[in-house]
Design a protein around this motif. Structure first.
Motif, PDB file in Angstrom:
ATOM      1  N   ASP A   1      26.980  57.634  36.845  1.00 45.55           N
ATOM      2  CA  ASP A   1      26.605  56.425  36.611  1.00 45.55           C
ATOM      3  C   ASP A   1      27.198  55.744  35.548  1.00 45.55           C
ATOM      4  O   ASP A   1      27.638  54.519  35.544  1.00 45.55           O
ATOM      5  N   THR A   2      27.412  56.382  34.413  1.00 43.30           N
ATOM      6  CA  THR A   2      28.249  55.917  33.338  1.00 43.30           C
ATOM      7  C   THR A   2      29.839  55.832  33.674  1.00 43.30           C
ATOM      8  O   THR A   2      30.290  54.686  33.303  1.00 43.30           O
TER       9      THR A   2
ATOM     10  N   GLN B   1      29.793  52.718  35.823  1.00 44.72           N
ATOM     11  CA  GLN B   1      29.959  51.311  34.939  1.00 44.72           C
ATOM     12  C   GLN B   1      31.488  51.165  34.444  1.00 44.72           C
ATOM     13  O   GLN B   1      31.908  50.008  34.091  1.00 44.72           O
ATOM     14  N   GLN B   2      31.850  52.497  33.743  1.00 44.99           N
ATOM     15  CA  GLN B   2      33.191  52.264  33.060  1.00 44.99           C
ATOM     16  C   GLN B   2      34.338  51.841  33.817  1.00 44.99           C
ATOM     17  O   GLN B   2      35.218  50.793  33.622  1.00 44.99           O
TER      18      GLN B   2
ATOM     19  N   ALA C   1      33.927  50.028  36.955  1.00 45.82           N
ATOM     20  CA  ALA C   1      33.729  48.596  37.009  1.00 45.82           C
ATOM     21  C   ALA C   1      34.196  47.982  36.284  1.00 45.82           C
ATOM     22  O   ALA C   1      35.151  46.598  36.340  1.00 45.82           O
ATOM     23  N   HIS C   2      33.892  47.923  34.815  1.00 42.72           N
ATOM     24  CA  HIS C   2      34.387  47.367  33.570  1.00 42.72           C
ATOM     25  C   HIS C   2      35.975  47.569  33.474  1.00 42.72           C
ATOM     26  O   HIS C   2      36.649  46.458  33.178  1.00 42.72           O
TER      27      HIS C   2
ATOM     28  N   ARG D   1      35.993  56.005  41.952  1.00 42.20           N
ATOM     29  CA  ARG D   1      34.931  55.412  42.193  1.00 42.20           C
ATOM     30  C   ARG D   1      34.418  56.122  43.509  1.00 42.20           C
ATOM     31  O   ARG D   1      33.292  56.593  43.584  1.00 42.20           O
TER      32      ARG D   1
ATOM     33  N   ARG E   1      16.688  53.558  34.788  1.00 40.90           N
ATOM     34  CA  ARG E   1      18.432  53.074  34.662  1.00 40.90           C
ATOM     35  C   ARG E   1      18.388  51.598  34.756  1.00 40.90           C
ATOM     36  O   ARG E   1      19.106  50.839  34.080  1.00 40.90           O
TER      37      ARG E   1
ATOM     38  N   GLY F   1      18.986  50.313  31.357  1.00 42.08           N
ATOM     39  CA  GLY F   1      20.416  50.639  31.259  1.00 42.08           C
ATOM     40  C   GLY F   1      20.761  52.289  31.484  1.00 42.08           C
ATOM     41  O   GLY F   1      21.804  52.703  31.503  1.00 42.08           O
TER      42      GLY F   1
END
Length: 246
Positions: A20-21, A24-25, A27-28, A164, A190, A194
């Motif tokens: 999940d981290t 997120q990375q 997506a950023h 992804r 989460r 977060g």
């Protein structure tokens, strides 16, 4: 009753959290590609060049219209000069000669003025044609650069998309091995805080980076290995291993 889950299942949550981290990375990363800023800048420049080209085309069209009008006026004056010259050559009247000579003088002055205007307009047309050509070249160059930036963006997004998709496939496989109640709690924590799962390592919760106090550690030591414990600082599921210092 506290939620129960085997230590092994709880440990799997750390792998899910890592995925999940990573998601997120990714997506950023997808939202902050340098190509995106380049595309925005080039699009603005391209639009500015396009508008400048429209302005240049309008000014050039106006100048060409003006040149046609001046050329028409010159042709009219030249025709009148030719007519009066022919009349002057064929008349014997002193009065007519004087009148025609005066008119011819005025017409030649008008012809000279119009030719000066005509020359100035032609020079302006040359300048406008050059400006229009330069603007068109700049616009074409920007279009090429924009296409290159968009291609680079698409390639980068494709790579991110592959990462992804791979991560999501791994996540589905991991989550499918876990009890639904444990997964639901993880997802809820989460979404709210977060982080869904945190490793307790040497008395420190990795999610918060904070060393737990002795009373919290005492409560954690008193919990059964299959009790699902929440981190008092991050509210993530606190995963206990041999590294936890308990």
């Amino acid at each position: 009753m506290p939620l129960k889950a085997s230590p092994e299942d709880q440990a799997v949550l750390l792998d899910v959290q890592a995925i999940d981290t990573k998601l997120q990375q990714l997506a950023h990363q997808a939202g902050s590609l340098p190509e995106l800023a380049t595309i925005v800048s080039l699009t603005a420049e391209s639009e500015e060049a396009r508008l400048s080209g429209v302005t240049d085309s309008g000014a050039l069209e106006d100048a060409r219209t003006e040149l046609k009008r001046v050329e028409s006026d010159v042709a009219v004056v030249e025709a009148r000069i030719k007519r009066d010259t022919e009349r002057l050559e064929s008349t014997s009247s002193v009065k007519d000669v004087a009148g025609l000579e005066a008119e011819l003088s005025s017409l030649r002055k008008r012809q000279s003025d119009l030719e000066d205007i005509e020359l100035a307009v032609m020079e302006r047309i040359e300048e406008l044609e050059l400006a229009s050509s330069n603007t068109a070249s700049a616009y074409e160059e920007l279009a090429v650069r924009l296409a290159q930036a968009e291609a680079a963006r698409d390639a980068a997004l494709a790579t991110i998309g592959e990462e992804r998709d791979h991560a999501l496939a791994n996540r589905v496989e991991l989550v499918g091995r876990l009890p639904s109640e444990l997964v639901s709690l993880y997802e809820r924590q989460r979404e709210r805080y977060g982080t869904g799962a945190s490793l307790l390592q040497g008395g420190v919760s990795r999610a918060s980076g904070v060393k737990l106090n002795e009373s919290d550690m005492a409560a954690i030591r008193a919990a059964a290995p299959d009790d699902v414990v929440l981190c008092p600082d991050s509210n993530a599921i606190l995963v206990r291993t041999a590294e936890s210092g308990i």
